[in-house]
Design an enzyme around this catalytic site. Sequence first.
Site, mmCIF file in Angstrom:
data_model
loop_
_atom_site.group_PDB
_atom_site.id
_atom_site.type_symbol
_atom_site.label_atom_id
_atom_site.label_comp_id
_atom_site.label_asym_id
_atom_site.label_seq_id
_atom_site.Cartn_x
_atom_site.Cartn_y
_atom_site.Cartn_z
ATOM 1 N N ARG A 66 0.874 -1.293 0.126
ATOM 2 C CA ARG A 66 0.126 0.016 0.015
ATOM 3 C C ARG A 66 0.642 1.209 -0.018
ATOM 4 O O ARG A 66 0.496 2.374 -0.286
ATOM 5 C CB ARG A 66 -1.019 0.020 1.350
ATOM 6 C CG ARG A 66 -2.159 0.910 1.064
ATOM 7 C CD ARG A 66 -3.109 1.069 2.304
ATOM 8 N NE ARG A 66 -2.392 1.746 3.401
ATOM 9 C CZ ARG A 66 -1.899 1.070 4.460
ATOM 10 N NH1 ARG A 66 -2.387 -0.093 4.724
ATOM 11 N NH2 ARG A 66 -1.561 2.014 5.492
ATOM 12 N N TYR A 119 -16.668 16.898 -14.608
ATOM 13 C CA TYR A 119 -17.054 15.488 -14.673
ATOM 14 C C TYR A 119 -18.415 15.288 -13.716
ATOM 15 O O TYR A 119 -18.077 15.685 -12.355
ATOM 16 C CB TYR A 119 -15.868 14.421 -14.364
ATOM 17 C CG TYR A 119 -16.245 13.138 -14.220
ATOM 18 C CD1 TYR A 119 -16.591 12.503 -15.220
ATOM 19 C CD2 TYR A 119 -15.993 12.623 -13.083
ATOM 20 C CE1 TYR A 119 -16.822 11.116 -15.322
ATOM 21 C CE2 TYR A 119 -16.319 10.950 -12.829
ATOM 22 C CZ TYR A 119 -16.701 10.397 -14.082
ATOM 23 O OH TYR A 119 -16.955 9.165 -14.019
ATOM 24 N N ASP A 184 -8.352 19.119 -14.796
ATOM 25 C CA ASP A 184 -8.414 17.643 -15.247
ATOM 26 C C ASP A 184 -8.521 17.494 -16.644
ATOM 27 O O ASP A 184 -9.292 18.453 -17.271
ATOM 28 C CB ASP A 184 -9.852 17.216 -14.635
ATOM 29 C CG ASP A 184 -10.301 15.897 -14.752
ATOM 30 O OD1 ASP A 184 -9.821 15.241 -16.097
ATOM 31 O OD2 ASP A 184 -11.368 15.360 -14.355
ATOM 32 N N LYS A 209 -9.611 6.103 -19.151
ATOM 33 C CA LYS A 209 -9.946 6.539 -20.490
ATOM 34 C C LYS A 209 -8.683 6.450 -21.445
ATOM 35 O O LYS A 209 -8.346 5.298 -21.721
ATOM 36 C CB LYS A 209 -10.499 8.001 -20.347
ATOM 37 C CG LYS A 209 -11.228 8.238 -19.146
ATOM 38 C CD LYS A 209 -12.717 7.505 -19.112
ATOM 39 C CE LYS A 209 -13.271 7.486 -17.898
ATOM 40 N NZ LYS A 209 -13.951 8.875 -17.110
HETATM 41 C C1 LIG Z 1 -14.159 9.284 -16.032
HETATM 42 C C2 LIG Z 1 -13.660 10.631 -15.639
HETATM 43 C C3 LIG Z 1 -13.103 10.989 -14.315
HETATM 44 C C4 LIG Z 1 -13.272 9.734 -13.184
HETATM 45 O O1 LIG Z 1 -12.528 8.686 -13.450
HETATM 46 P P1 LIG Z 1 -12.606 7.169 -12.897
HETATM 47 O O2 LIG Z 1 -11.496 6.732 -13.435
HETATM 48 O O3 LIG Z 1 -13.779 6.740 -13.548
HETATM 49 O O4 LIG Z 1 -12.576 7.398 -11.550
HETATM 50 C C5 LIG Z 1 -12.639 12.186 -13.920
HETATM 51 N N1 LIG Z 1 -12.768 13.172 -14.888
HETATM 52 C C6 LIG Z 1 -13.110 12.919 -16.267
HETATM 53 C C7 LIG Z 1 -12.974 13.948 -17.020
HETATM 54 C C8 LIG Z 1 -13.612 11.473 -16.378
HETATM 55 O O5 LIG Z 1 -13.812 11.361 -17.635
#
Ligand SMILES: *Cc1c(COP(=O)(O)O)cnc(C)c1O
Length: 409
Positions: A66, A119, A184, A209
């Site tokens: 961890r 998001y 982000d 993604k």
């Molecule tokens: C999917 C997504 C998240 C969250 O990510 P996870 O891996 O699903 O927890 C945050 N920001 C954006 C822009 C996303 O597309």
Amino acid sequence: MIRPVPPDFETLAVHAGRTDFHALGVHAPPIDLSSTYPVPDPEQGTASYDAMAAGGTPQGSAIYARLHNPTVARAEQAVAELEGAEACVAFASGMAATTAILLAAAMDGRHVVAVRPLYGGTDHLLESGLLPIDVTFAQPDAVAQAIRPETSLVFVETPANPTLDLLDIEAIVRAAGTVPVVVDSTFATPILQQPLRHGAAMVLHSATKFLGGHGDVVAGVVATSEAWARRLRQVRILTGGILHPLAAFLLLRGLPTLPMRVEHAQRTAGVLVERLAEHPMVTTVHYPGHGLSDPHGLIGSQMAGPGTLVAFEVRGGVEAANALMRALTLITPAVSLGSTDSLIQHPAGLTHRLLDPAVREAEGITDGLLRLSVGLESAEALWRDLSAGLDAAEDVAEHTEGTLAMSSR
Ligand SMILES: *Cc1c(COP(=O)(O)O)cnc(C)c1O
């Protein structure tokens, strides 16, 4: 911290995090699944533990999985290089990464300024009251006024989900003054945008993604300075959000093709945008740089290209949007994005469902809005599928509009 010239992404994506392979005599990243590590020298063990508890890297034994994992560290190294960052910290998901950023910032002050749209999960987390922070949602041009003495973070997303609005990162950084800005950058990938070059303190990706890229891994990464990375690692140790080594392997496996995947899908997205914009069923197409959507000229300066996500609004609202999705046979109706296959979803019905309908409407997330993540199929095959969907939507819209005309008579 920031590389002076844009890197050669094709080469970097293939080799980042792998430069010790020759010395190790391997050709693929080793996967270390150890949950604990031998500590043969107790004094060295203590020193290593202390180093990691302070947010550093192990000095000898990694002690416990961890705290640190070598396969995860390799994926972090690769992403750091792609973002031109000193360091990167990987988490079990994008949301785990977001949570860690908010907790790390809360050590400095308990107020966060966020710019919508975000998001859906991020928006809901900020609103949930789960974390020890106050949140002010501000328009991009009101960020400076929203800052208080105890503000410890400005949180933005660009391109935004799902409307693909662009934010000027440098303008936000100026407005934030001494307050660190996190971007982000999931929709852009490091291939198209590197927020640290524009003054952001941290860049966040849901690596679920594009970075993973094959729809088979859930992961989150934060690329940043070593100072922020130390705090994020401390939070990660305490809250237990480290990425699993098998997921780190899959993330590493996705990275070498990232530039090619993004470029190919972006080219296809351009073709689809033109055709969607001309279709009588489509009232609006949201795509960075399309029409009047980039007044600040950010495509070409902040972003190297418009990306692979397209949002479009169909006539006929929810019913027409649903009819379109039901008629598709190639494009997968699913949330998420950045996979090899094209995915389509209905934000008002799924990802942004938890938002107050008034907020949704104000952010342009209308009932007829669909978000398409363009994958690696051919443009012609995707257009055939979309055309069939639009025909089905037209039948429904005409029926609904016909009924409305009847009832108003
Ligand atoms: C999917 C997504 C998240 C969250 O990510 P996870 O891996 O699903 O927890 C945050 N920001 C954006 C822009 C996303 O597309």
